[in-house]
Scaffold this motif. Structure first.
Motif, PDB file in Angstrom:
ATOM      1  N   ILE A 123       4.664  36.845 -20.265  1.00 28.16           N
ATOM      2  CA  ILE A 123       5.382  35.568 -20.258  1.00 28.16           C
ATOM      3  C   ILE A 123       5.500  35.017 -21.679  1.00 28.16           C
ATOM      4  N   GLU A 124       4.402  35.089 -22.420  1.00 27.22           N
ATOM      5  CA  GLU A 124       4.421  34.573 -23.801  1.00 27.22           C
ATOM      6  C   GLU A 124       5.293  35.434 -24.706  1.00 27.22           C
ATOM      7  N   GLU A 125       5.167  36.746 -24.576  1.00 27.65           N
ATOM      8  CA  GLU A 125       5.939  37.646 -25.440  1.00 27.65           C
ATOM      9  C   GLU A 125       7.438  37.486 -25.236  1.00 27.65           C
ATOM     10  N   HIS A 126       7.867  37.350 -23.989  1.00 24.92           N
ATOM     11  CA  HIS A 126       9.299  37.300 -23.692  1.00 24.92           C
ATOM     12  C   HIS A 126       9.808  35.884 -23.478  1.00 24.92           C
ATOM     13  N   GLN A 127       8.903  34.897 -23.614  1.00 29.74           N
ATOM     14  CA  GLN A 127       9.277  33.479 -23.517  1.00 29.74           C
ATOM     15  C   GLN A 127       9.956  33.139 -22.186  1.00 29.74           C
ATOM     16  N   PHE A 128       9.402  33.658 -21.103  1.00 30.81           N
ATOM     17  CA  PHE A 128       9.898  33.293 -19.772  1.00 30.81           C
ATOM     18  C   PHE A 128       9.429  31.882 -19.448  1.00 30.81           C
ATOM     19  N   ASP A 129      10.351  31.012 -19.039  1.00 23.54           N
ATOM     20  CA  ASP A 129       9.954  29.649 -18.681  1.00 23.54           C
ATOM     21  C   ASP A 129       9.828  29.464 -17.172  1.00 23.54           C
ATOM     22  N   ALA A 130      10.230  30.467 -16.405  1.00 24.15           N
ATOM     23  CA  ALA A 130      10.038  30.446 -14.953  1.00 24.15           C
ATOM     24  C   ALA A 130       9.945  31.883 -14.453  1.00 24.15           C
ATOM     25  N   CYS A 131       9.003  32.118 -13.571  1.00 21.44           N
ATOM     26  CA  CYS A 131       8.846  33.436 -12.959  1.00 21.44           C
ATOM     27  C   CYS A 131       8.985  33.284 -11.451  1.00 21.44           C
ATOM     28  N   ILE A 132       9.961  33.986 -10.884  1.00 18.61           N
ATOM     29  CA  ILE A 132      10.293  33.861  -9.466  1.00 18.61           C
ATOM     30  C   ILE A 132       9.502  34.894  -8.672  1.00 18.61           C
ATOM     31  N   SER A 150       6.441  25.580  -8.874  1.00 17.11           N
ATOM     32  CA  SER A 150       5.003  25.424  -9.058  1.00 17.11           C
ATOM     33  C   SER A 150       4.675  25.376 -10.558  1.00 17.11           C
ATOM     34  N   HIS A 151       4.240  24.211 -11.009  1.00 15.68           N
ATOM     35  CA  HIS A 151       4.002  23.984 -12.440  1.00 15.68           C
ATOM     36  C   HIS A 151       2.776  24.725 -12.937  1.00 15.68           C
ATOM     37  N   GLN A 157      -2.186  28.071 -16.385  1.00 17.13           N
ATOM     38  CA  GLN A 157      -3.057  27.814 -15.240  1.00 17.13           C
ATOM     39  C   GLN A 157      -2.407  26.870 -14.236  1.00 17.13           C
ATOM     40  N   TRP A 158      -2.835  26.994 -12.997  1.00 18.04           N
ATOM     41  CA  TRP A 158      -2.286  26.232 -11.871  1.00 18.04           C
ATOM     42  C   TRP A 158      -3.298  25.207 -11.399  1.00 18.04           C
ATOM     43  N   ASN A 159      -2.849  23.958 -11.292  1.00 19.07           N
ATOM     44  CA  ASN A 159      -3.678  22.900 -10.729  1.00 19.07           C
ATOM     45  C   ASN A 159      -2.986  22.387  -9.472  1.00 19.07           C
ATOM     46  N   PRO A 160      -3.500  22.749  -8.281  1.00 13.85           N
ATOM     47  CA  PRO A 160      -2.813  22.351  -7.040  1.00 13.85           C
ATOM     48  C   PRO A 160      -2.734  20.846  -6.847  1.00 13.85           C
ATOM     49  N   LYS A 161      -3.578  20.084  -7.554  1.00 18.77           N
ATOM     50  CA  LYS A 161      -3.562  18.628  -7.412  1.00 18.77           C
ATOM     51  C   LYS A 161      -2.610  17.958  -8.401  1.00 18.77           C
ATOM     52  N   ASN A 162      -1.989  18.746  -9.253  1.00 19.38           N
ATOM     53  CA  ASN A 162      -1.104  18.188 -10.272  1.00 19.38           C
ATOM     54  C   ASN A 162       0.263  18.852 -10.193  1.00 19.38           C
ATOM     55  N   GLN A 163       0.947  18.658  -9.039  1.00 17.80           N
ATOM     56  CA  GLN A 163       2.254  19.245  -8.820  1.00 17.80           C
ATOM     57  C   GLN A 163       3.280  18.151  -8.543  1.00 17.80           C
ATOM     58  N   ARG A 164       4.544  18.451  -8.815  1.00 13.93           N
ATOM     59  CA  ARG A 164       5.603  17.460  -8.627  1.00 13.93           C
ATOM     60  C   ARG A 164       5.992  17.350  -7.152  1.00 13.93           C
ATOM     61  N   ASN A 180       5.174  26.596 -18.157  1.00 11.68           N
ATOM     62  CA  ASN A 180       6.142  27.375 -17.399  1.00 11.68           C
ATOM     63  C   ASN A 180       5.969  27.093 -15.909  1.00 11.68           C
ATOM     64  N   PHE A 181       6.858  27.662 -15.127  1.00 14.29           N
ATOM     65  CA  PHE A 181       6.844  27.469 -13.678  1.00 14.29           C
ATOM     66  C   PHE A 181       6.800  28.809 -12.968  1.00 14.29           C
ATOM     67  N   ARG A 182       6.203  28.804 -11.790  1.00 18.15           N
ATOM     68  CA  ARG A 182       6.401  29.880 -10.835  1.00 18.15           C
ATOM     69  C   ARG A 182       7.315  29.309  -9.758  1.00 18.15           C
ATOM     70  N   VAL A 183       8.261  30.094  -9.315  1.00 21.06           N
ATOM     71  CA  VAL A 183       9.241  29.649  -8.321  1.00 21.06           C
ATOM     72  C   VAL A 183       9.100  30.528  -7.085  1.00 21.06           C
ATOM     73  N   PHE A 184       9.039  29.892  -5.899  1.00 15.07           N
ATOM     74  CA  PHE A 184       8.809  30.622  -4.659  1.00 15.07           C
ATOM     75  C   PHE A 184       9.916  30.311  -3.646  1.00 15.07           C
TER      76      PHE A 184
END
Length: 301
Positions: A123-132, A150-151, A157-164, A180-184
């Motif tokens: 993710i860092e190497e390729h500068q992905f801002d969202a991974c589906i 998912s922020h 890192q993922w914090n389940p209590k700190n999501q939009r 970055n985000f994960r998208v589901f």
């Protein structure tokens, strides 16, 4: 007056396509996390439909443990060639060689947890801002907590209590530098929904999902495929069984079940009466009660 109504699969398809289009609109450099499993194949098929006749506007990212089923890798390469897609492969082996992670040792050693570091490096190497990803809420209790968007913080890192909040399907992809985000997009699908859609649309999947004869070892209540990466315990023996896999991953941790389901129709019947989650045969999820959530908090898929 003609009544317009969608079937439940059409509703799920429309929702997923909406999320994929929102991802393309809100992010600059998204990628599809592709494992060669049925869920990532479904996401790919939906993306194809969402942007047709244009090409899928996402790079594909595969985190390769080096211990994958050969059939999965062959399927991946064939599909990428067919799509004319750009594929980025993050190798766990490279992370081990660079010292980013340390190879596990012991009879139950596997590389599944090591994938997290390799993913974050890619993710860092390729500068992905969202991974589906193809995660679904019915798979596992930690995945049930995920939002569509998912922020992840600047450490991945993922914090389940700190999501939009996602009221009325309003998706907020705003992020700060380094985040970055994960998208589901298929969060609301069930395993049965996935198989029904694949069957109705005649979507190709790896042969591993169909019942076939394979050399396996009985371990932790499931049939683990025999491979060069497996060390036998005392009294363990390699036997030949007709099995199929409900979920695919690292060959050292992916358990199969005895089955006669060698067609899509028979798989549908089998899944419809199943009372155990498809991840019930994954030994990595059995390491602790919160194994999946712990890995996700560290940056896992």
């Amino acid at each position: 007056m003609r009544k317009y109504a969608l079937s439940h699969l059409q509703e799920l398809e429309a929702e997923a396509i909406y999320i994929l289009r929102e991802t393309a609109a809100q992010f600059e450099n998204p990628a599809i996390l592709f494992s060669g499993g049925k869920d990532s194949i479904l996401v790919t098929a939906l993306a194809r439909k969402a942007f047709y006749p244009a090409k899928i506007p996402f790079t594909f990212l595969h985190v390769d443990t080096g211990h994958n089923f050969p059939e999965t890798i062959a399927f991946r390469d064939q599909l990428m060639e067919q799509l004319g897609a750009k594929l980025v492969v993050g190798l766990v082996e490279d992370s081990i060689k660079s010292g980013s992670v340390k190879e596990e040792t012991g009879i139950d050693a596997n590389r599944n947890k090591l994938q997290t570091t390799t993913l974050l490096e890619a993710i860092e190497e390729h500068q992905f801002d969202a991974c589906i990803g193809g995660g679904r809420r019915d798979e596992e209790k930690a995945r049930a907590k995920e939002r569509f968007f998912s922020h992840r913080d600047d450490f991945g890192q993922w914090n389940p209590k700190n999501q939009r909040p996602e009221l009325w399907n309003l998706l907020n992809g705003k992020l700060n530098m380094g985040e970055n985000f994960r998208v589901f997009p298929i969060s609301n699908w069930t395993e049965l929904d996935v198989w029904q859609y694949l069957t109705l649309n005649n979507i190709a999947i790896p042969s591993l999902y169909f019942a076939h004869e394979r050399q396996v070892i009985r371990r932790q209540g499931t049939w683990i495929p025999n491979s060069e990466f497996i060390s036998l315990r005392p009294k363990e023996e390699v036997v030949t069984k007709k099995i199929r896999f409900r979920t695919l991953g690292d060959i050292t941790i992916t358990g199969g079940s005895e089955s006669e389901a060698d067609t899509l129709e028979l798989i549908l019947e089998e899944v419809a009466i199943a009372r155990q989650t498809e991840r019930g045969n994954r030994s990595d999820d059995k390491r602790s009660e919160t194994a999946m959530e712990d890995r996700k908090k560290e940056g896992y898929f």
